[in-house]
Motif scaffolding. Structure first.
Motif, short mmCIF file in Angstrom:
data_model
loop_
_atom_site.label_atom_id
_atom_site.label_comp_id
_atom_site.label_asym_id
_atom_site.label_seq_id
_atom_site.Cartn_x
_atom_site.Cartn_y
_atom_site.Cartn_z
N LYS A 21 11.64 8.35 13.13
CA LYS A 21 12.28 9.01 14.28
C LYS A 21 13.20 10.12 13.80
O LYS A 21 13.23 11.21 14.39
N GLU A 22 13.95 9.83 12.75
CA GLU A 22 14.86 10.85 12.21
C GLU A 22 14.08 12.07 11.71
O GLU A 22 14.50 13.20 11.92
N LEU A 23 12.94 11.84 11.08
CA LEU A 23 12.11 12.94 10.61
C LEU A 23 11.59 13.77 11.78
O LEU A 23 11.63 15.00 11.74
N ILE B 270 3.46 9.89 6.77
CA ILE B 270 3.59 9.46 8.16
C ILE B 270 2.26 9.69 8.87
O ILE B 270 1.68 10.76 8.78
N GLY B 271 1.79 8.67 9.56
CA GLY B 271 0.50 8.74 10.22
C GLY B 271 0.59 9.16 11.67
O GLY B 271 1.66 9.13 12.28
N ILE C 251 2.81 19.61 12.38
CA ILE C 251 4.11 20.00 11.83
C ILE C 251 4.73 18.85 11.04
O ILE C 251 5.21 19.03 9.92
N ILE C 252 4.69 17.66 11.61
CA ILE C 252 5.33 16.51 10.96
C ILE C 252 4.54 16.06 9.75
O ILE C 252 5.11 15.78 8.69
N MET C 253 3.21 16.01 9.85
CA MET C 253 2.42 15.57 8.70
C MET C 253 2.46 16.59 7.57
O MET C 253 2.33 16.22 6.41
N ASP C 254 2.68 17.87 7.89
CA ASP C 254 2.88 18.87 6.84
C ASP C 254 4.22 18.63 6.13
O ASP C 254 4.37 18.95 4.96
#
Length: 127
Positions: free
Chosen positions: A9-11, A41-42, A33-36
């Motif tokens: 969540k913080e990420l 994180i899946g 964006i998040i997986m980059d």
């Protein structure tokens, strides 16, 4: 019930808070964006945690005719979406708060969330 803050969540919040990412992403863009940012994180974790953040009021889920978009800015505001280029502009207007107050008073409701979206063609695309 208060949910705990997890690393995931913080990420998500950290990534969405970066100026270059404050673009009202859809879930696919948010996943990318998040997986980059963190290869560990899946997609299912992102879906689950973004929904928890929406429920906790830390991220706003905007219903549009193109699907859902996510906004880190949870303050009361609306959006203008260009139907040609997809550009999204945040709209801040005191009349919107007055409208919500009128609805609450007239119908004895307490508005917890609201969403207004205008569609049209932005200045750049009109040229």
């Amino acid at each position: 019930m208060e949910t705990r803050n997890t690393k995931q969540k913080e990420l998500i919040l950290e990534v969405m808070s970066k100026k270059e990412n404050m673009i009202h992403p859809n879930i696919q863009s948010l996943n990318k964006i998040i997986m980059d940012s963190d290869k560990n994180i899946g997609q299912a974790t992102i879906y689950r945690n973004i929904n928890k953040l929406v429920k906790a009021g830390k991220v706003k889920k905007i219903s549009t005719k193109m699907g859902y978009l996510y906004d880190i800015n949870t303050s009361l505001h609306g959006h203008f979406i260009c139907e040609k280029c997809g550009n999204i502009i945040d709209l801040y207007d005191n009349k919107y708060q007055s409208l919500i107050n009128d609805i609450e008073n007239k119908f004895h409701f307490k508005v917890n969330n609201s969403n207004y979206v205008f569609y049209g063609i932005c200045n750049r695309c009109q040229k």
